[in-house]
Design an enzyme around this catalytic site. Sequence first.
Site, PDB file in Angstrom:
ATOM      1  N   PHE A  83     -11.067  22.701  -9.597  1.00 59.51           N
ATOM      2  CA  PHE A  83     -10.117  21.739 -10.163  1.00 59.51           C
ATOM      3  C   PHE A  83     -10.854  20.556 -10.777  1.00 59.51           C
ATOM      4  O   PHE A  83     -11.909  20.146 -10.310  1.00 59.51           O
ATOM      5  CB  PHE A  83      -9.193  21.247  -9.053  1.00 59.51           C
ATOM      6  CG  PHE A  83      -8.412  20.015  -9.417  1.00 59.51           C
ATOM      7  CD1 PHE A  83      -7.187  20.123 -10.043  1.00 59.51           C
ATOM      8  CD2 PHE A  83      -8.909  18.753  -9.149  1.00 59.51           C
ATOM      9  CE1 PHE A  83      -6.470  18.997 -10.371  1.00 59.51           C
ATOM     10  CE2 PHE A  83      -8.204  17.624  -9.474  1.00 59.51           C
ATOM     11  CZ  PHE A  83      -6.979  17.744 -10.090  1.00 59.51           C
ATOM     12  N   THR A  89      -2.561   1.061  -4.660  1.00 63.22           N
ATOM     13  CA  THR A  89      -3.054   2.161  -3.846  1.00 63.22           C
ATOM     14  C   THR A  89      -4.384   2.673  -4.366  1.00 63.22           C
ATOM     15  O   THR A  89      -4.696   2.539  -5.553  1.00 63.22           O
ATOM     16  CB  THR A  89      -2.027   3.320  -3.820  1.00 63.22           C
ATOM     17  OG1 THR A  89      -2.558   4.411  -3.080  1.00 63.22           O
ATOM     18  CG2 THR A  89      -1.698   3.785  -5.229  1.00 63.22           C
ATOM     19  N   ASP A 119      -5.018   5.865  -4.236  1.00 60.84           N
ATOM     20  CA  ASP A 119      -4.778   7.266  -4.574  1.00 60.84           C
ATOM     21  C   ASP A 119      -4.842   7.499  -6.076  1.00 60.84           C
ATOM     22  O   ASP A 119      -4.809   6.570  -6.879  1.00 60.84           O
ATOM     23  CB  ASP A 119      -3.412   7.711  -4.042  1.00 60.84           C
ATOM     24  CG  ASP A 119      -3.451   7.994  -2.556  1.00 60.84           C
ATOM     25  OD1 ASP A 119      -4.553   8.066  -2.007  1.00 60.84           O
ATOM     26  OD2 ASP A 119      -2.374   8.124  -1.951  1.00 60.84           O
ATOM     27  N   ASN A 147      -8.461  -1.401   4.399  1.00 58.03           N
ATOM     28  CA  ASN A 147      -8.605  -1.695   2.977  1.00 58.03           C
ATOM     29  C   ASN A 147      -7.480  -2.579   2.442  1.00 58.03           C
ATOM     30  O   ASN A 147      -7.507  -2.975   1.272  1.00 58.03           O
ATOM     31  CB  ASN A 147      -8.671  -0.399   2.173  1.00 58.03           C
ATOM     32  CG  ASN A 147      -7.421   0.453   2.345  1.00 58.03           C
ATOM     33  OD1 ASN A 147      -6.714   0.326   3.340  1.00 58.03           O
ATOM     34  ND2 ASN A 147      -7.146   1.303   1.395  1.00 58.03           N
ATOM     35  N   ASP A 198      -1.319  -1.027   6.037  1.00 59.39           N
ATOM     36  CA  ASP A 198      -1.588  -0.548   7.389  1.00 59.39           C
ATOM     37  C   ASP A 198      -3.059  -0.301   7.667  1.00 59.39           C
ATOM     38  O   ASP A 198      -3.429  -0.009   8.800  1.00 59.39           O
ATOM     39  CB  ASP A 198      -0.825   0.754   7.644  1.00 59.39           C
ATOM     40  CG  ASP A 198      -1.426   1.925   6.876  1.00 59.39           C
ATOM     41  OD1 ASP A 198      -1.757   1.735   5.690  1.00 59.39           O
ATOM     42  OD2 ASP A 198      -1.565   3.013   7.449  1.00 59.39           O
ATOM     43  N   ARG A 254       6.851  17.565  -4.759  1.00 57.01           N
ATOM     44  CA  ARG A 254       5.612  17.801  -5.508  1.00 57.01           C
ATOM     45  C   ARG A 254       5.504  19.292  -5.794  1.00 57.01           C
ATOM     46  O   ARG A 254       5.413  20.096  -4.863  1.00 57.01           O
ATOM     47  CB  ARG A 254       4.408  17.314  -4.694  1.00 57.01           C
ATOM     48  CG  ARG A 254       4.466  15.845  -4.369  1.00 57.01           C
ATOM     49  CD  ARG A 254       3.643  15.505  -3.144  1.00 57.01           C
ATOM     50  NE  ARG A 254       2.223  15.784  -3.301  1.00 57.01           N
ATOM     51  CZ  ARG A 254       1.353  14.898  -3.781  1.00 57.01           C
ATOM     52  NH1 ARG A 254       1.760  13.707  -4.147  1.00 57.01           N
ATOM     53  NH2 ARG A 254       0.071  15.202  -3.887  1.00 57.01           N
ATOM     54  N   ASP A 265       0.855  -1.177   0.000  1.00 59.41           N
ATOM     55  CA  ASP A 265       0.000   0.000   0.000  1.00 59.41           C
ATOM     56  C   ASP A 265       0.896   1.232   0.000  1.00 59.41           C
ATOM     57  O   ASP A 265       2.111   1.141   0.236  1.00 59.41           O
ATOM     58  CB  ASP A 265      -0.903  -0.040   1.242  1.00 59.41           C
ATOM     59  CG  ASP A 265      -1.824   1.159   1.313  1.00 59.41           C
ATOM     60  OD1 ASP A 265      -2.339   1.565   0.257  1.00 59.41           O
ATOM     61  OD2 ASP A 265      -2.033   1.687   2.410  1.00 59.41           O
ATOM     62  N   LYS A 266       0.322   2.394  -0.275  1.00 61.20           N
ATOM     63  CA  LYS A 266       1.123   3.615  -0.291  1.00 61.20           C
ATOM     64  C   LYS A 266       0.925   4.444   0.975  1.00 61.20           C
ATOM     65  O   LYS A 266       1.816   4.562   1.798  1.00 61.20           O
ATOM     66  CB  LYS A 266       0.784   4.477  -1.518  1.00 61.20           C
ATOM     67  CG  LYS A 266       1.651   5.742  -1.631  1.00 61.20           C
ATOM     68  CD  LYS A 266       1.127   6.693  -2.659  1.00 61.20           C
ATOM     69  CE  LYS A 266      -0.085   7.462  -2.173  1.00 61.20           C
ATOM     70  NZ  LYS A 266       0.259   8.433  -1.101  1.00 61.20           N
ATOM     71  N   GLU A 300      -2.692  20.635   0.205  1.00 58.16           N
ATOM     72  CA  GLU A 300      -3.315  21.956   0.249  1.00 58.16           C
ATOM     73  C   GLU A 300      -3.220  22.541   1.656  1.00 58.16           C
ATOM     74  O   GLU A 300      -2.961  23.732   1.841  1.00 58.16           O
ATOM     75  CB  GLU A 300      -4.776  21.874  -0.196  1.00 58.16           C
ATOM     76  CG  GLU A 300      -5.418  23.252  -0.245  1.00 58.16           C
ATOM     77  CD  GLU A 300      -6.765  23.233  -0.938  1.00 58.16           C
ATOM     78  OE1 GLU A 300      -7.611  22.414  -0.534  1.00 58.16           O
ATOM     79  OE2 GLU A 300      -6.966  24.029  -1.857  1.00 58.16           O
TER      80      GLU A 300
END
Length: 1113
Positions: free
Chosen positions: A448, A585, A587, A726, A723, A505, A306-307, A407
Amino acid sequence: RKLRANDREYNRSFKYATNAIKTSKYNFFTFLPLNLFEQFQRIANAYFLVLLVLQIIPEISSLSWFTTVVPLVLVLTVTAAKDATDDIVSTFHNISFWICVRFQVWWCLVRLRVRCEPPNNRLDRFIGTLTYGGQKYPLDNEKILLRGCTLRNTEWCYGLVLFAGQESKLMQNCGKSTFKRTSIDRLMNVLVLCIFGFLVFMCTILAIGNYIWEIKNGSNFTVFLPREKDNKEGFSAFLTFWSYIIILNTVVPISLYVSVEIIRLGNSFYIDWDRKMYHSRSDTPAEARTTTLNEELGQIKYVFSDKTGTLTQNIMIFNKCSINGKSYGDVYDYTGQRHDVSEPVDFSFNPLADGRFIFYDHSLVEAVKLENLEVHAFFRLLALCHTVMAEEKKEGELFYQAQSPDEGALVTAARNFGFVFRSRTPDSISIVEMGNERSYELLAILDFNNVRKRMSVIVRSPEGKLSLLCKGADTIIYERLHQSCSKLMDVTTEHLNEFAGEGLRTLALAYKDLDEEYFRQWKQRHHEASISLEDKESQLDELYEEIEKDLLLLGATAIEDKLQDGVPQTIEQLAKADIKIWVLTGDKQETAENIGYSCNLLQEEMNDVFIVSGHSPEEVRQELRNAQNSMKPDATVNSLLFPEEMGKSVNVIKDEVADGEYGLVINGHSLAYALESSMELDFLRTACLCKAVICCRVTPLQKAQVVELVKKYKKAVTLAIGDGANDVSMIKAAHIGVGISGQEGMQAVLSSDYSFAQFRFLQRLLLVHGRWSYLRMCKFLRYFFYKNFTFTFVHIWFAFFCGFSAQTVYDEGFITLYNLMYTALPVLGMSLFDQDVNDVWSFQHPQLYIPGQLNLYFSKKAFFKCAVHSCYSSLVLFLIPYGALQDTVRDDGRDLADYQSFALLTQTCLLFAVTIQLGLEMSYWTAVNTFFVLGSLAMYFAVTFTMYSNGMFLVVPSAFPFIGTARNSLNQPNVWLTIVLTSILCVLPVVTYRFLLIQLCPTINDKVQHARSPTPPPPPRRARIRRTSSRRSGYAFSHAQGYGDLVTSGRFLRRPAVSWSSGFPQVGRTTTGFSPMGRSAGYSPTGRPQNPKVADVEGTSLQMYRTMTDPPL
């Protein structure tokens, strides 16, 4: 499904699942039958049960029945106790998950009905209707809270439970608990079947031999061995067959499985006790939650991770920025060299600063205090252009609720540098600019989405100035910049390349002043488009494109998605060990891709990174095949590549090597097509050709399906690590499941086989504990089979000299104690303490892990070599003593060639030979090993002289017939000479073979052991690599569409913004005695300007944003 609020009797009539969850394999009633069924899946246990039945028959057995039943019951009891403990530790019973609501009388009187879809595992959709007051309201996925969701901007809500317990979507995605067995266990089942077949074959040969001997020579012995009535030669051969089945059962002794469980338990304790896998910050040690899978840790080929929470801490940090051509974030000394460590900036001048925010470049604070216009505009944009919600229960205690961590990091950075976002309403934003309260009118939010990759806000300043503020992916922003920004854009691009090269990022910031009349017309057209029933989205996009052009560049930000400590190094080490890592993941694609670069999973040096994002089966198949053709251009589309199209089936996909290094990123909707039976082989081949694979937007069930796909066709050992809840289905599906005790609860840990606190501990678990456990288990099995085969084969050779009468070679006492006392502790010592290299060298040479993946230490081939070696040794152990005692006399002239003397000599030679062989197997001698080896030999002689003494014979004459044999035989020089000669002949071929092998075909272990020094070198310091990058990461990518409408709708706001005093001291050039230093002032102690302002960079008209009234200097 139908439900009524506050109507328990109605809901009970449907017998819906309760809120209890059970994840255990056993309960009180099913434990005994299920556990026995599981244990007797081991062929050896079933074999010993049959053997026990045979030993009850007196005509067949020459051994008592309790010699088998006691070890068998012991093994079954120990294993059952261990399995019960593992199940209790890894299970939670009757855990209830409740939605907490604020209980009020009004809610008790509500009468509403819900009709919805039945329980299912779909996380991306929900269909239902809610009936209240005679009106029906639609229910979709946006109105459903799944377990793990967080309520924001409110302390409570009213809720109605739709699915509970096992029917919840979480549990529907968890999968079922399965019995996990190691590949060695499965191989052992096959080998036991082969051994049993060999045993039946040999017993048949010996029974035939008995039949022939009875016909030819049996009548000569009937004088002192009279036959019973009707006991013919055939019946004698039949009884002999079963007698040899019992005598030769030591080829698979029951003590083997007792020893295996002890070894696994000991190696599990090593994991629990390892202080280097202890996380002091959270007080979390590593834990082996099962003791049956340790050696499998040394054979892992695929790791599925997982990420969020596993590779990352899910914490975003404002790391660097570029403002008007100047880069901030790095700290330089007097010589112009960059420092990695420095004193953090003191934000005490800002009473509203977040104390957890850390920044090291003091020059940026200096620029803020000197009222640098571009710097102020930069942070003002960050404080205004967002969808963050602020909560301030007490004055000065601000809490930000952001839809994405990055953000929140940007708004927090602006807050600390003096531009504090304080509150918002649907049509205004209140901020504190360097101590002054200012309220901006919020006129529009250009939200967005995945296509725009940017967001903008249109605000009116207190002075009445209209401005559009925009932030987003730099490639998108650059296309919309005014031509006057070309030189500034080039400088900022260099900074962006540097930021992205460090795995940060990035996003670009720009603004634009708007004309009032133009905006009024644009606003009217925007309103018309927003209420349009046809082609609404495209009309809005055109309006956004129209107004978001000719922007002026302010700079760029660089945010670090905080990885867990040691993640890049761990992935690098595992890659050197030829372990393939796939990230699965939920994401977004861009977010996962950025993390892939940050943690060295994806690298700039790769030939290509393929993106599979097709929305139809045909598109996905074509993208997969294009990727295959790029990686293997010489390969043609034929039946070998796509056998499913030719009507053929594939059981195993062999490893292929690509022409270069590649990565693969695939989206969840594309993965759904790729996992279909008609396309799964295409996907798996493409993925296995890549060095790294990232699957984005995947559901928990898809995670498990990917793991099952690799298990099905690659026949490799897999490990899943996560962790969160899911990740449970993935953890259960893999051969090894590892849970990280993080911020998402304990469900992953409770479903795992091993657990610890940090991802970096995985390399120690695999490269050290896993490799040691596998190596020790393989050495144990090779040696155990060798010593028992050698022990047993001597009986076969002796059968040709005793008329195939099922006479044993050794004394019954020796047979009983051989595996229990004389050879048990030495082999356990080797299997618990042996190390070919220590942990430091294991990290220095990760390639040592590869032999485990290839099953080089124990396989069918290794087992066959062991059998051949045992066959040779048993021949030497029988023939040399037999020849040495034939026609031999003692020193006093008495005869030495009797059965008892031969038995004693043979068993003594056997014990010395297998003990020396054990010494050759051991790589790491400890005091414990030495004590076990020498102590076992001493025990043998002590027990032998005791059992063969006059006293024991006088007590029980029938049990101790070997009276005086030990003292009469072992005091003869020729007996000891025979022992030495036999031992040398047994080990000489082994020493010769190993010497030639090391010289001609050395393994990686041989090379490392030969090259290592007494003290291993310190681990190399990892130089900080600074590289440029053509890749961009983006903050906007982790955004979710729709928050702009939510912010401007007013639905989330229930109270007006509170006006607090700013509490700021007045800061400015006229009110402070601050002396500028550093890059912002263009000053350098060396006389060289540090990061000077780029020449010919156009200025920006930002005077309307000034908060101080003093004229510029």
